[in-house]
Design an enzyme around this catalytic site. Structure first.
Site, PDB file in Angstrom:
ATOM      1  N   LYS A  14     -21.688 -45.997  77.861  1.00  0.00           N
ATOM      2  CA  LYS A  14     -21.586 -46.489  76.492  1.00  0.00           C
ATOM      3  C   LYS A  14     -20.834 -48.013  76.381  1.00  0.00           C
ATOM      4  O   LYS A  14     -21.227 -49.019  75.978  1.00  0.00           O
ATOM      5  CB  LYS A  14     -21.232 -45.654  75.368  1.00  0.00           C
ATOM      6  CG  LYS A  14     -22.187 -44.328  75.288  1.00  0.00           C
ATOM      7  CD  LYS A  14     -21.913 -43.422  74.253  1.00  0.00           C
ATOM      8  CE  LYS A  14     -20.448 -42.721  74.160  1.00  0.00           C
ATOM      9  NZ  LYS A  14     -20.571 -41.659  75.149  1.00  0.00           N
ATOM     10  N   ARG A  89     -19.832 -38.178  65.946  1.00  0.00           N
ATOM     11  CA  ARG A  89     -19.683 -37.155  67.273  1.00  0.00           C
ATOM     12  C   ARG A  89     -19.823 -35.502  66.560  1.00  0.00           C
ATOM     13  O   ARG A  89     -20.026 -34.737  67.434  1.00  0.00           O
ATOM     14  CB  ARG A  89     -18.016 -37.269  67.653  1.00  0.00           C
ATOM     15  CG  ARG A  89     -18.237 -37.577  69.143  1.00  0.00           C
ATOM     16  CD  ARG A  89     -16.828 -37.798  69.530  1.00  0.00           C
ATOM     17  NE  ARG A  89     -16.474 -37.930  70.832  1.00  0.00           N
ATOM     18  CZ  ARG A  89     -16.153 -39.047  71.526  1.00  0.00           C
ATOM     19  NH1 ARG A  89     -16.462 -40.223  71.038  1.00  0.00           N
ATOM     20  NH2 ARG A  89     -15.898 -39.115  72.914  1.00  0.00           N
ATOM     21  N   ARG A 128     -14.779 -43.570  86.688  1.00  0.00           N
ATOM     22  CA  ARG A 128     -13.977 -44.489  85.870  1.00  0.00           C
ATOM     23  C   ARG A 128     -12.585 -44.326  85.838  1.00  0.00           C
ATOM     24  O   ARG A 128     -11.791 -45.309  85.649  1.00  0.00           O
ATOM     25  CB  ARG A 128     -14.554 -44.320  84.386  1.00  0.00           C
ATOM     26  CG  ARG A 128     -13.996 -44.924  83.246  1.00  0.00           C
ATOM     27  CD  ARG A 128     -14.662 -44.838  82.043  1.00  0.00           C
ATOM     28  NE  ARG A 128     -14.567 -43.592  81.356  1.00  0.00           N
ATOM     29  CZ  ARG A 128     -15.221 -42.667  80.446  1.00  0.00           C
ATOM     30  NH1 ARG A 128     -15.984 -43.579  79.860  1.00  0.00           N
ATOM     31  NH2 ARG A 128     -14.892 -41.520  79.856  1.00  0.00           N
ATOM     32  N   ARG A 134      -7.459 -43.970  82.288  1.00  0.00           N
ATOM     33  CA  ARG A 134      -7.501 -43.253  81.060  1.00  0.00           C
ATOM     34  C   ARG A 134      -6.886 -41.987  81.264  1.00  0.00           C
ATOM     35  O   ARG A 134      -7.363 -41.385  82.187  1.00  0.00           O
ATOM     36  CB  ARG A 134      -8.577 -43.072  80.208  1.00  0.00           C
ATOM     37  CG  ARG A 134      -9.021 -44.391  79.267  1.00  0.00           C
ATOM     38  CD  ARG A 134     -10.631 -44.254  78.784  1.00  0.00           C
ATOM     39  NE  ARG A 134     -10.828 -42.948  78.199  1.00  0.00           N
ATOM     40  CZ  ARG A 134     -11.932 -42.513  77.751  1.00  0.00           C
ATOM     41  NH1 ARG A 134     -12.881 -43.618  77.623  1.00  0.00           N
ATOM     42  NH2 ARG A 134     -12.392 -41.338  77.013  1.00  0.00           N
ATOM     43  N   ARG A 146     -14.176 -31.981  77.422  1.00  0.00           N
ATOM     44  CA  ARG A 146     -14.517 -33.197  76.716  1.00  0.00           C
ATOM     45  C   ARG A 146     -16.238 -33.052  76.749  1.00  0.00           C
ATOM     46  O   ARG A 146     -16.941 -33.213  75.818  1.00  0.00           O
ATOM     47  CB  ARG A 146     -14.354 -34.333  77.100  1.00  0.00           C
ATOM     48  CG  ARG A 146     -13.023 -34.753  76.521  1.00  0.00           C
ATOM     49  CD  ARG A 146     -12.398 -36.077  77.104  1.00  0.00           C
ATOM     50  NE  ARG A 146     -13.360 -37.369  77.437  1.00  0.00           N
ATOM     51  CZ  ARG A 146     -13.243 -37.995  78.635  1.00  0.00           C
ATOM     52  NH1 ARG A 146     -12.134 -37.630  79.527  1.00  0.00           N
ATOM     53  NH2 ARG A 146     -13.930 -39.056  78.679  1.00  0.00           N
TER      54      ARG A 146
HETATM   55  P1  AMP Z   1     -14.089 -42.066  73.783  1.00  0.00           P
HETATM   56  O1  AMP Z   1     -13.496 -43.132  74.344  1.00  0.00           O
HETATM   57  O2  AMP Z   1     -15.175 -42.267  72.849  1.00  0.00           O
HETATM   58  O3  AMP Z   1     -14.391 -41.207  74.996  1.00  0.00           O
HETATM   59  O4  AMP Z   1     -13.054 -40.917  73.109  1.00  0.00           O
HETATM   60  C1  AMP Z   1     -11.886 -40.573  73.655  1.00  0.00           C
HETATM   61  C2  AMP Z   1     -11.468 -39.507  72.613  1.00  0.00           C
HETATM   62  O5  AMP Z   1     -11.253 -39.955  71.222  1.00  0.00           O
HETATM   63  C3  AMP Z   1     -12.284 -38.302  72.369  1.00  0.00           C
HETATM   64  O6  AMP Z   1     -12.162 -37.429  73.676  1.00  0.00           O
HETATM   65  C4  AMP Z   1     -11.904 -37.576  71.238  1.00  0.00           C
HETATM   66  O7  AMP Z   1     -10.690 -36.908  71.265  1.00  0.00           O
HETATM   67  C5  AMP Z   1     -11.191 -38.817  70.161  1.00  0.00           C
HETATM   68  N1  AMP Z   1     -12.463 -39.597  69.555  1.00  0.00           N
HETATM   69  C6  AMP Z   1     -13.180 -40.826  69.485  1.00  0.00           C
HETATM   70  N2  AMP Z   1     -14.140 -40.907  69.015  1.00  0.00           N
HETATM   71  C7  AMP Z   1     -14.080 -39.679  68.119  1.00  0.00           C
HETATM   72  C8  AMP Z   1     -14.696 -39.329  66.890  1.00  0.00           C
HETATM   73  N3  AMP Z   1     -16.031 -39.728  66.440  1.00  0.00           N
HETATM   74  N4  AMP Z   1     -14.650 -37.879  66.468  1.00  0.00           N
HETATM   75  C9  AMP Z   1     -13.536 -37.181  66.713  1.00  0.00           C
HETATM   76  N5  AMP Z   1     -12.651 -37.670  67.812  1.00  0.00           N
HETATM   77  C10 AMP Z   1     -12.775 -38.882  68.515  1.00  0.00           C
END
Ligand code: AMP
Length: 190
Positions: A14, A89, A128, A134, A146
């Site tokens: 993404k 999400r 990644r 990260r 996750r």
């Molecule tokens: P991402 O960069 O999208 O993989 O997000 C990293 C982390 O941020 C996720 O594993 C969640 O802990 C938190 N996070 C990101 N977006 C959301 C969302 N829409 N709702 C809840 N937690 C989120």
């Protein structure tokens, strides 16, 4: 305004595809993960609240991300729309998004879903981890949580958006260029 949702499991690509999409269609890229990581880096109260949850691979509360998104909708000018990446999400977030947009006479334009098989999720995240550093990519138990959270809480959104005819799936297997071309062909329809 266009409101695109970029959907897919962790590691689907993404973030990689988002840059080309926002550039081509003059969109504001809203990645809740990136916004949360900036809050953590800045040491804000919101960042402190989110840190432990992100480091465990769990979701932060719906209200937190909904508030972040709504503030950006209101405070962004000069774009033709938004690309939501990592949001919604949960079904509750999707309903909150619909309500937010409806208030302004707007609606989700399309969900662009990048799909990869489960076995590739692990490979992509491991790859990644070597590039982006990260913290939530590095620990296997966090990655597992996750992926589990994705299946339990986020995957039900596929049926939610299919039900309203807004769901469009892209094959996420292939080179970055190949996947980008599939996305561009789809987006040209809207
Ligand atoms: P991402 O960069 O999208 O993989 O997000 C990293 C982390 O941020 C996720 O594993 C969640 O802990 C938190 N996070 C990101 N977006 C959301 C969302 N829409 N709702 C809840 N937690 C989120």
């Amino acid at each position: 305004m266009k409101y695109y949702i970029l959907f897919g499991p962790p590691g689907a690509g993404k973030g990689t595809q988002a840059n080309a999409m926002v550039e081509k269609h003059n969109l504001c890229h809203l990645s809740t993960g990136e916004l949360l990581r900036s809050e953590i880096a800045a040491g804000t109260p919101l960042g402190l609240q989110a840190k432990a949850l992100i480091e465990a691979g769990s979701l932060v509360p719906d209200e937190v991300v909904e508030g972040m998104i709504e503030a950006r909708f209101k405070g962004t000018e000069g774009v033709d729309g938004f690309l939501l990446d990592g949001f919604p999400r949960t079904i509750a977030q999707a309903e909150a998004l619909d309500a937010m947009l409806e208030k302004d006479g707007e609606a989700v334009t399309a969900v662009v879903s990048i799909m990869i098989p489960d076995r590739m999720i692990h490979e992509r995240i491991a790859h990644r981890a070597t590039i982006e550093g990260r913290a939530d990519d590095a620990r296997p138990e966090v990655v597992e949580n996750r992926i589990r959270t994705y299946h339990e809480k986020t995957e039900p959104l596929v049926d939610f958006y299919k039900g309203s005819g807004r769901y469009h799936e892209i094959d996420g297997i292939g080179t970055i260029d190949e996947v980008r071309e599939r996305i561009f062909t789809l987006m040209d329809r809207f």
